[in-house]
Scaffold this motif. Structure first.
Motif, PDB file in Angstrom:
ATOM      1  N   ALA A  39       0.824  -1.214   0.000  1.00  0.00           N
ATOM      2  CA  ALA A  39       0.000   0.000   0.000  1.00  0.00           C
ATOM      3  C   ALA A  39       0.857   1.264   0.000  1.00  0.00           C
ATOM      4  CB  ALA A  39      -0.921  -0.007   1.219  1.00  0.00           C
ATOM      5  N   GLY A  40       2.129   1.129   0.353  1.00  0.00           N
ATOM      6  CA  GLY A  40       3.020   2.293   0.356  1.00  0.00           C
ATOM      7  C   GLY A  40       3.422   2.739   1.759  1.00  0.00           C
ATOM      8  N   LYS A  41       3.080   1.933   2.758  1.00  0.00           N
ATOM      9  CA  LYS A  41       3.360   2.333   4.151  1.00  0.00           C
ATOM     10  C   LYS A  41       4.877   2.422   4.405  1.00  0.00           C
ATOM     11  CE  LYS A  41       1.326  -1.309   5.940  1.00  0.00           C
ATOM     12  NZ  LYS A  41       0.930  -2.156   4.816  1.00  0.00           N
ATOM     13  N   THR A  42       5.596   1.385   3.994  1.00  0.00           N
ATOM     14  CA  THR A  42       7.047   1.357   4.235  1.00  0.00           C
ATOM     15  C   THR A  42       7.742   2.492   3.484  1.00  0.00           C
ATOM     16  OG1 THR A  42       6.979  -1.020   4.589  1.00  0.00           O
ATOM     17  CG2 THR A  42       9.110  -0.085   4.029  1.00  0.00           C
ATOM     18  N   THR A  43       7.335   2.713   2.246  1.00  0.00           N
ATOM     19  CA  THR A  43       7.938   3.799   1.458  1.00  0.00           C
ATOM     20  C   THR A  43       7.690   5.140   2.132  1.00  0.00           C
ATOM     21  OG1 THR A  43       7.525   2.510  -0.528  1.00  0.00           O
ATOM     22  CG2 THR A  43       7.998   4.828  -0.849  1.00  0.00           C
ATOM     23  N   LEU A  44       6.474   5.307   2.629  1.00  0.00           N
ATOM     24  CA  LEU A  44       6.133   6.564   3.312  1.00  0.00           C
ATOM     25  C   LEU A  44       7.048   6.758   4.533  1.00  0.00           C
ATOM     26  CD1 LEU A  44       4.236   9.005   3.833  1.00  0.00           C
ATOM     27  CD2 LEU A  44       2.752   7.469   5.100  1.00  0.00           C
ATOM     28  N   MET A  45       7.196   5.689   5.305  1.00  0.00           N
ATOM     29  CA  MET A  45       8.028   5.797   6.514  1.00  0.00           C
ATOM     30  C   MET A  45       9.485   6.053   6.166  1.00  0.00           C
ATOM     31  SD  MET A  45       6.412   2.973   9.034  1.00  0.00           S
ATOM     32  CE  MET A  45       5.063   3.416  10.105  1.00  0.00           C
ATOM     33  N   ARG A  46       9.954   5.413   5.110  1.00  0.00           N
ATOM     34  CA  ARG A  46      11.349   5.625   4.704  1.00  0.00           C
ATOM     35  C   ARG A  46      11.581   7.064   4.261  1.00  0.00           C
ATOM     36  NH1 ARG A  46      12.401  -0.151   1.598  1.00  0.00           N
ATOM     37  NH2 ARG A  46      13.111  -1.250   3.450  1.00  0.00           N
ATOM     38  N   MET A  47      10.557   7.665   3.677  1.00  0.00           N
ATOM     39  CA  MET A  47      10.705   9.081   3.303  1.00  0.00           C
ATOM     40  C   MET A  47      10.722   9.964   4.543  1.00  0.00           C
ATOM     41  SD  MET A  47       8.717   9.775  -0.251  1.00  0.00           S
ATOM     42  CE  MET A  47       7.226   8.858   0.039  1.00  0.00           C
ATOM     43  N   LEU A  48       9.897   9.584   5.530  1.00  0.00           N
ATOM     44  CA  LEU A  48       9.892  10.369   6.772  1.00  0.00           C
ATOM     45  C   LEU A  48      11.262  10.351   7.433  1.00  0.00           C
ATOM     46  CD1 LEU A  48       6.502   9.232   8.399  1.00  0.00           C
ATOM     47  CD2 LEU A  48       6.952  11.305   7.099  1.00  0.00           C
ATOM     48  N   LEU A  49      11.962   9.216   7.295  1.00  0.00           N
ATOM     49  CA  LEU A  49      13.257   9.059   7.967  1.00  0.00           C
ATOM     50  C   LEU A  49      14.439   9.435   7.079  1.00  0.00           C
ATOM     51  CD1 LEU A  49      12.355   5.669   9.581  1.00  0.00           C
ATOM     52  CD2 LEU A  49      12.995   7.699  10.855  1.00  0.00           C
ATOM     53  N   ASN A  50      14.138   9.980   5.910  1.00  0.00           N
ATOM     54  CA  ASN A  50      15.198  10.395   4.982  1.00  0.00           C
ATOM     55  C   ASN A  50      16.045   9.214   4.490  1.00  0.00           C
ATOM     56  OD1 ASN A  50      16.594  12.197   3.408  1.00  0.00           O
ATOM     57  ND2 ASN A  50      18.088  12.705   4.993  1.00  0.00           N
ATOM     58  N   ILE A  51      15.470   8.020   4.515  1.00  0.00           N
ATOM     59  CA  ILE A  51      16.170   6.895   3.879  1.00  0.00           C
ATOM     60  C   ILE A  51      15.919   6.980   2.375  1.00  0.00           C
ATOM     61  CG2 ILE A  51      16.306   4.374   3.731  1.00  0.00           C
ATOM     62  CD1 ILE A  51      15.349   4.231   6.616  1.00  0.00           C
ATOM     63  N   LEU A  52      14.728   7.463   2.042  1.00  0.00           N
ATOM     64  CA  LEU A  52      14.358   7.678   0.642  1.00  0.00           C
ATOM     65  C   LEU A  52      14.029   9.157   0.446  1.00  0.00           C
ATOM     66  CD1 LEU A  52      11.824   4.917  -0.475  1.00  0.00           C
ATOM     67  CD2 LEU A  52      13.927   5.535  -1.637  1.00  0.00           C
ATOM     68  N   ARG A  53      14.363   9.656  -0.724  1.00  0.00           N
ATOM     69  CA  ARG A  53      13.995  11.046  -1.016  1.00  0.00           C
ATOM     70  C   ARG A  53      12.646  11.061  -1.736  1.00  0.00           C
ATOM     71  NH1 ARG A  53      18.040  15.049  -1.345  1.00  0.00           N
ATOM     72  NH2 ARG A  53      19.958  14.286  -0.432  1.00  0.00           N
ATOM     73  N   PRO A  54      11.783  12.030  -1.392  1.00  0.00           N
ATOM     74  CA  PRO A  54      10.506  12.108  -2.112  1.00  0.00           C
ATOM     75  C   PRO A  54      10.726  12.562  -3.550  1.00  0.00           C
ATOM     76  CG  PRO A  54      10.535  13.548  -0.160  1.00  0.00           C
ATOM     77  CD  PRO A  54      11.927  13.064  -0.378  1.00  0.00           C
ATOM     78  N   LYS A  64      11.059  19.950  10.976  1.00  0.00           N
ATOM     79  CA  LYS A  64      12.242  20.024  10.106  1.00  0.00           C
ATOM     80  C   LYS A  64      12.011  19.155   8.872  1.00  0.00           C
ATOM     81  CE  LYS A  64      17.207  19.642  10.704  1.00  0.00           C
ATOM     82  NZ  LYS A  64      18.248  19.314  11.675  1.00  0.00           N
ATOM     83  N   GLN A  65      12.423  19.658   7.727  1.00  0.00           N
ATOM     84  CA  GLN A  65      12.260  18.858   6.486  1.00  0.00           C
ATOM     85  C   GLN A  65      12.975  17.530   6.638  1.00  0.00           C
ATOM     86  OE1 GLN A  65      11.711  19.428   2.805  1.00  0.00           O
ATOM     87  NE2 GLN A  65      11.388  21.629   2.657  1.00  0.00           N
ATOM     88  N   SER A  66      12.317  16.478   6.239  1.00  0.00           N
ATOM     89  CA  SER A  66      12.916  15.140   6.430  1.00  0.00           C
ATOM     90  C   SER A  66      14.246  14.998   5.683  1.00  0.00           C
ATOM     91  CB  SER A  66      11.953  14.060   5.963  1.00  0.00           C
ATOM     92  OG  SER A  66      11.713  14.189   4.580  1.00  0.00           O
ATOM     93  N   VAL A  67      14.351  15.668   4.514  1.00  0.00           N
ATOM     94  CA  VAL A  67      15.590  15.532   3.750  1.00  0.00           C
ATOM     95  C   VAL A  67      16.758  16.270   4.424  1.00  0.00           C
ATOM     96  CG1 VAL A  67      14.574  15.107   1.487  1.00  0.00           C
ATOM     97  CG2 VAL A  67      14.898  17.462   2.264  1.00  0.00           C
ATOM     98  N   GLU A  68      16.409  17.062   5.439  1.00  0.00           N
ATOM     99  CA  GLU A  68      17.469  17.787   6.160  1.00  0.00           C
ATOM    100  C   GLU A  68      17.745  17.186   7.536  1.00  0.00           C
ATOM    101  OE1 GLU A  68      16.210  21.815   6.129  1.00  0.00           O
ATOM    102  OE2 GLU A  68      16.496  22.005   3.965  1.00  0.00           O
ATOM    103  N   LEU A  69      17.183  16.032   7.801  1.00  0.00           N
ATOM    104  CA  LEU A  69      17.423  15.402   9.101  1.00  0.00           C
ATOM    105  C   LEU A  69      18.901  15.071   9.244  1.00  0.00           C
ATOM    106  CD1 LEU A  69      14.445  12.882   9.492  1.00  0.00           C
ATOM    107  CD2 LEU A  69      14.783  15.036  10.715  1.00  0.00           C
ATOM    108  N   LYS A  70      19.454  15.433  10.379  1.00  0.00           N
ATOM    109  CA  LYS A  70      20.871  15.156  10.629  1.00  0.00           C
ATOM    110  C   LYS A  70      20.984  14.038  11.665  1.00  0.00           C
ATOM    111  CE  LYS A  70      22.572  18.621   8.186  1.00  0.00           C
ATOM    112  NZ  LYS A  70      22.221  18.276   6.833  1.00  0.00           N
TER     113      LYS A  70
END
Lengths: 300, 468
Positions: A39-54, A64-70
């Motif tokens: 359904a896209g749940k894992t992908t959504l979570m990975r984007m939240l954690l900056n493992i994947l870029r949207p 804070k923007q997820s892509v800027e998480l340090k």
């Protein structure tokens, strides 16, 4: 809001794994993200954690923007996923020894306590643990530093009922002040635990709301009219899955407050009601009804 | 301790817990090479290959444990900065591979009888090359998600590279040909630098930017660049670089050559110690002249490739003619032509033994000059618009009591193990029947020449002597 997404989209090639998701998780909420596999749940979570870029849109965690998480931001986020690959040749104790220095707030007493309660063998290698034990190991590692946000990706999948209860109890007992986003494909897993629920299907967020509000305001309605009026009933959008046959109209009302109000709205729609039956729905029934209705809307 | 150092320490400790068997294995192999006697050549080769394999396995394993490729490694959601993770991995490899390698090489050189200072410098030179190669392997490992995938990629890359190298016509041929004139180091350094910078860029993009596709493209591009890099090193460029790093001839320059010798299982070994060589100089073995009285005929049989090359008397590069010998002991024109085409595109070189001039318009003009006293034919070739080159070929002198010879393995090359201003080379000599050996070195650019005489043992060392 602890988590807030705007038009969050991720494509893999031409396929949209997550599409235009707008999700808000308020502080202190335990939001269940429900949806079938894929359904896209894992992908959504990975984007939240900056493992994947949207591909499009944005996600904010703690504003804070997820892509800027340090690295430092991850001292406030616990993550458990059955998909994560741990250093499996480490023993449970060595794994915690490895992680402990990364977290200034790591609570060793809590770690010991959870290890005891979860029956985690200190010296056993992670690759020799059962699936359930491995999930418990991850969960303990995610709770030991008392993160304000816990993101749990299908932590209960494949667990037998006893272990599932252990895990949920561990969560309920120790994550009282924690905002939780937990994904599952089985709604019954989180009933009684989650405060909010969001449903995803084919990468699309069908709806997200507070569970109490959902169960309070959603009712299955069966109205019997004296005789077919012959005129078209102007049904409001809040009536889902309407089924009008002869004198009987059945629908799911999304805005139920009390019977008097419902009768007024029925009258406003041009229906005089002879007999009215209102039945509260379980969370599962609510979810199914809402998902069907939203699915139909999306098809149109 | 700062959080940064704590993080690094924790990652390294975890990696050691996971990989200690490979760490111990590679350390043991390094220890074995350090104390393996030079004459156990075959065993040394096997151990060195095992070291290569163990090192590659360690590099790939340590990176793969926390690879930045893929989406599911635990560390991706931990408070670990990608740059810190990369640094921790490089530090781990430095401690577990580079330090043992450095110690092993230092001990090897010390055991060869050289001073500590020189041993340390020699080991650091080897270490630098090892680090450059390791960074490339780290880059490959960081772009893959499993050991098997890494191994597959490395084998594929090696095959592509070897295939490219083996191509009869291609940029790599230039590098190979340069080995006969001591200029290989220029394209090799160029290739190494390109590979190193490409690998480093790949790692930064992969770890810091977490862009696997882009990183893979960069590494692929680097490989292509490595293959075409030799094209940038025509002989003019090579010569210019070689000259640029050498001191000007007007400087007061000198170097001393010292030789030590001892019997070993493989024969008589000579350590050449060159002292006082300025930076940038490239000392090369010119010739080894064995002097013997009785076994001359036999020696001629076992050492057929006894062509000598002498340095140019003018500014120019030195060309070695090492494969001119044939049954008639006449100059092999085609080989010479091949060699001289390095200088110019035209292939008009000819060789003669009677002093006549040869040449074609726009091509290479060679003048031969038989030297009856030295039993040598000196062939001077001039390439229009290029540096003059002098080539010598030795005449067949069966009755002479002096045979000049260059063992095949010692075609002119840069002395290895260069450290500081001193250079050392272990030189196994065929001692059978020889009373002494005169070893001549020259500097590739300035052509300064030095000779040193090595006394051979009175009786045979008992080692194997090369046979035809």
């Amino acid at each position: 809001m602890i988590i807030e997404t705007e038009g969050l989209t991720r494509h893999f090639g031409r396929k949209a794994a997550v599409q235009d998701v707008n999700l808000k998780v308020p502080e202190g909420a335990a939001m269940a993200l429900v949806g079938a596999n894929g359904a896209g749940k894992t992908t959504l979570m990975r984007m939240l954690l900056n493992i994947l870029r949207p591909t499009q849109g944005s996600a904010h965690i703690f504003g804070k923007q997820s892509v800027e998480l340090k690295a430092r931001d991850f001292q406030r986020i616990g993550y458990v996923s059955e998909n994560m690959e741990l250093p499996v040749r480490l023993s449970v104790a060595s794994y915690y020894d490895y992680l402990r220095p990364f977290y200034p707030d790591w609570d060793e007493d809590l770690e010991r306590q959870m290890r005891r309660e979860f029956d985690l063998p200190r010296k056993r290698r992670i690759n020799r643990l059962s699936h359930g034990m491995r999930v418990k190991t991850m969960l303990a590692s995610a709770l030991a530093f008392r993160p304000p946000l816990l993101i749990l990706d299908e932590p209960l999948g494949g667990l037998d009922p006893a272990i599932r209860d252990d895990v949920l109890e561990g969560l309920i007992d120790r994550a009282t002040d924690t905002t939780i986003l937990i994904s599952t494909h089985e709604l019954s897993d989180i009933e009684g635990f989650a405060t909010h629920v969001a449903f995803m299907e084919h990468g699309v967020l069908l709806f997200a709301d507070e569970i109490d509000r959902l169960t309070e305001r959603i009712r299955e309605v069966r109205a019997v009219t004296p005789a077919p009026s012959g005129r078209t009933v102007d049904m409001p959008r809040s009536w889902l899955a309407p089924n009008h046959k002869g004198r009987t109209l059945e629908f799911i009302d999304q805005e139920f407050t009390n019977e008097a109000d419902l009768r007024e709205r029925l009258a406003a729609a041009g229906l005089s009601v002879e007999q009215l039956e209102v039945r509260p729905l379980s969370l599962r029934e609510t979810a199914v009804a809402l998902m069907r209705a939203r699915g139909k809307e999306n098809d149109q | 301790m700062t959080p940064f150092l704590i993080t690094i320490r924790s990652i390294i400790a975890k990696d050691f817990r996971l990989l200690w068997p490979i760490v111990i294995l590679s350390a043991a192999l390094f220890a074995i090479t350090a104390f393996l006697r030079a004459e156990y050549m075959f065993l040394r080769i096997i151990v060195e290959q095992m070291i290569n394999l163990a090192s590659a396995l360690l590099i790939v394993s340590v990176v793969q444990i926390d690879t930045p490729a893929g989406l599911s490694r635990d560390w991706l959601t931990r408070p670990i900065a990608p740059s810190t993770m990369l640094l921790a991995k490089l530090l781990f490899l430095f401690v577990t591979l580079m330090v043992p390698s450095f110690a092993s090489h230092t001990i090897q050189v010390l055991r060869a009888g050289l001073p500590l200072e020189e041993a340390l410098f020699a080991a650091s030179t080897t270490l630098t090359s090892a680090m450059f190669i390791s960074v490339f392997l780290v880059a490959v490992a960081a772009l893959t998600t499993s050991l098997l995938q890494s191994a597959g990629v490395m084998i594929a890359l090696a095959l592509v590279f070897l295939g490219f190298t083996a191509m009869p016509i291609g940029p790599m041929r230039r590098v190979m040909e340069g080995s006969s004139i001591g200029s290989t180091w220029v394209p090799v350094y160029g290739i190494t630098l390109v590979a190193f910078l490409g690998s480093l860029t790949t790692l930064l993009v992969q770890y810091v930017g977490r862009r696997t596709t882009i990183s893979r493209t960069i590494l692929g591009g680097t490989l292509l660049l490595v293959m075409v890099t030799p094209l940038a090193f025509g002989w003019k460029t090579v010569f210019a670089i070689q000259s640029a790093v050498a001191p000007s001839q007007s400087e007061n320059i000198a170097f001393d050559l010292i030789a030590k010798g001892e019997c070993s299982r493989s024969g008589f070994e000579t350590v050449l110690e060159v002292k006082g060589l300025p930076d940038g100089w490239l000392p090369m073995i010119d010739r080894i002249q064995l002097e013997h009285v009785d076994a001359e005929g036999e020696f001629r049989e076992v050492m057929p490739e006894n062509r000598l090359a002498r340095p140019s008397k003018a500014d120019g590069t030195k060309w070695a003619v090492t494969h001119l010998w044939d049954e008639e002991d006449d100059a092999d024109e085609s080989n010479l032509r091949l060699l001289l085409t390095l200088l110019a595109p035209d292939e008009s070189a000819r060789i003669a033994l009677d002093g006549e001039k040869h040449g074609r318009p726009g091509g290479i003009t060679c003048t031969s000059n038989p030297d009856e006293t030295g039993k040598l034919t000196v062939l001077a070739c001039v390439v229009p618009g290029a540096q003059p080159a002098y080539v010598t070929a030795q005449l067949d002198v069966p009755d002479s009591d002096i045979v000049s010879s260059r063992p095949p393995d010692y075609a002119p090359h840069i002395l290895r193990n260069a450290f500081d201003n001193n250079h050392n080379l272990l030189l196994p000599l065929p001692a059978e029947g020889a009373n002494s050996a005169t070893v001549t070195l020259f500097e590739a650019v300035t052509h300064l020449e030095r000779e040193v005489e090595v006394e051979m043992p009175e009786s045979s060392c008992g080692g194997s002597t090369p046979t035809e």
